[in-house]
Design an enzyme around this catalytic site. Structure first.
Site, PDB file in Angstrom:
ATOM      1  CB  SER A  28      -0.908   0.097   1.194  1.00 17.41           C
ATOM      2  OG  SER A  28      -1.831  -1.131   1.160  1.00 17.41           O
ATOM      3  NE  ARG A 128      -9.842  -6.553  -6.991  1.00 18.97           N
ATOM      4  CZ  ARG A 128      -9.135  -6.412  -6.266  1.00 18.97           C
ATOM      5  NH1 ARG A 128      -7.956  -6.651  -6.633  1.00 18.97           N
ATOM      6  NH2 ARG A 128      -9.090  -5.904  -5.006  1.00 18.97           N
ATOM      7  CB  SER A 173     -13.308   1.257   0.438  1.00 17.73           C
ATOM      8  OG  SER A 173     -12.429   1.058  -0.742  1.00 17.73           O
ATOM      9  CD  GLN A 175      -8.305  -0.889  -3.175  1.00 18.62           C
ATOM     10  OE1 GLN A 175      -8.939  -1.095  -4.000  1.00 18.62           O
ATOM     11  NE2 GLN A 175      -7.129  -1.784  -2.908  1.00 18.62           N
ATOM     12  CG  ASP A 325      -5.638  -6.969   1.776  1.00 20.47           C
ATOM     13  OD1 ASP A 325      -6.618  -7.054   1.235  1.00 20.47           O
ATOM     14  OD2 ASP A 325      -4.893  -5.845   1.659  1.00 20.47           O
ATOM     15  CE  LYS A 352     -10.034  -6.895  -0.182  1.00 17.17           C
ATOM     16  NZ  LYS A 352      -9.176  -5.348  -0.183  1.00 17.17           N
TER      17      LYS A 352
END
Length: 445
Positions: A28, A128, A173, A175, A325, A352
């Protein structure tokens, strides 16, 4: 990107894992280090960058949009940035491979620049969902044409100046949060993201480190992250700490294999990333932090992990954002605990690199572990520390974490565990299997 030929691998019990392991750089943080360095004016240096396929896809994309990115012989990466607002029109589609992080965060960057980019990816990434990013970026003025279902390939036309927004995250999230904040870098005014449940905060830490005007406020509605647009980022020297998601496999492996004693060096312990360690300690794992320190603005320590009997727990659902994760690795630990472990509250696992709930239920079941599947998690009946039966074929489903998790399971199985494809491991941890061989005291295969 052409599909690579499958790389089958057999993993079997070979005794305890002993020694010292240094995990690769945090994935990340590596993504964000390259992106923000590319938006600073001047030269940034990045040490400890994860050189897996996902991060290399980010590097290639930033080069395609004008940044100069080079790796020296000593492993230090230098980035000469173009400045916020200076991204160039890429000459061809940006191939994201298997990296959802690259895709979603780069969509945020492009959204507030006057350029058009087409994003493509491999078969796994192309399944995804991107709608959760498309929605806020569209509100900021970006024009997105996606494949049916809001997936890749997609084309994004940025708008400059973009429209600053206030956005309440509908799902936890990091992201999506990061994509909106990155778009806000080049939007006039203040862009705000409100997250009801805290998620990993690497973007906030790094944006502030590069000089962005960013604030975080705790409110009754959640954390409010505000960023002022039209920023001028200053180049930085960045040291990337070790990835706790990669360290998770060694934590679980040392915990379940009798006689194991590992020192895992340089593990990032950002509090938004330590859910797996918290859950393992609740199960009785022997994890000791040594030489706690701060590296590149992130808390880091060495972890000594020794084999210990594990007990089943009900995993607190509030840990989900800080270990999303790591659930596949936790499911493996649960397979060796005494009693039935129940892990719920992890809906995000369905979207994922694979459907990780279904993939792990199938993989564990094929190797003799009893599981019960829920929409948001699994219940797993453990062996009480005994080896699992093994001998099953594992469909890794183009998912690096499924492959590594089931490789760990095979280390304490009566019969070998057969992975249909170990190739996806290269996306995040290219040296995983050679490292495993070294910890088992044998030559790499």
């Amino acid at each position: 990107m052409s599909a690579a030929q499958p790389s089958p691998r057999t993993v079997e019990s070979r005794g305890p894992l002993t020694g010292v392991v240094t995990v690769p750089g945090d994935k990340s943080i590596s993504h964000r280090a390259l992106m923000l360095s590319a938006l600073a004016v001047g030269e940034s240096r990045v040490t400890g960058l994860l050189e897996g396929e996902d991060v290399l896809a980010t590097a290639a994309a930033m080069r395609a949009m004008g940044a100069t990115i080079e790796r020296s012989a000593d492993g230090v990466w230098t980035v000469h940035g173009v400045g916020v607002g200076g991204l160039l029109q890429p000459a061809q589609a940006l191939d994201m491979g298997n990296s959802g992080t690259s895709t979603r965060l780069l969509m945020g960057l492009v959204a507030s620049h006057p350029i058009t980019a087409t994003f493509t990816g491999d078969a796994s990434l192309s399944r995804r969902p991107m709608a959760r990013v498309i929605e806020p970026l569209s509100r900021m003025g970006a024009d997105v044409t996606a494949s049916p279902g809001g997936t890749l390939p997609l084309m994004l036309r940025g708008l400059c100046p973009a429209v600053p927004i206030e956005y309440h995250l509908p799902v936890a999230s990091a992201q999506v949060k990061s994509a909106v904040l990155l778009a806000g870098l080049n939007a006039p005014g203040i862009t705000r993201v409100i997250e009801p449940v805290p998620t990993r905060d690497h973007s906030e830490r790094m944006l502030a480190g590069f000089g962005a005007a960013l604030s975080v406020e705790e409110t009754p509605d959640g954390r409010v992250i505000s960023i002022a647009g039209e920023a001028e980022l200053r180049p930085q020297d960045i040291v990337v700490p070790g990835d706790p998601s990669s360290g998770a496999f060694w934590i679980v492996a040392a915990s379940i294999v009798p006689g194991s004693d590992l020192l895992i060096r340089n593990v990032g312990l950002n509090p938004t990333r330590t859910g797996l360690i918290a859950a393992m300690r609740l199960m009785g794992a022997d994890i000791v932090e040594q030489d706690a320190r701060v590296v590149g603005g992130e808390p880091v320590a060495d972890l000594r992990v020794r084999h210990a009997p594990l007990s089943a727990i009900e995993v607190p659902p509030e840990l989900a954002p800080s270990m999303i994760d790591e659930y596949p690795a936790l499911f493996v630990a649960a397979a060796f605990a005494s009693g039935k472990t129940v892990a719920r509250g992890a809906h995000e696992l369905r979207v994922k690199e694979s459907d990780r709930i279904a993939a792990m239920a199938a993989a564990l079941g094929a190797n003799g572990v009893s599981t019960q599947e829920f929409e948001d998690g699994l219940a797993i009946q453990g062996t009480g520390g005994e080896p699992i039966p093994g001998s099953g074929h594992v469909a890794t489903r183009l998912d690096h974490r499924i492959a590594m998790s089931m490789a760990v399971a095979g280390l304490h199985a009566r019969r070998p565990v057969l992975l249909d494809d170990a190739g996806p491991v290269a996306t995040s941890y290219p040296a995983f299997f050679p490292t495993l061989d070294g910890l088992l005291g044998r030559e790499p295969q």
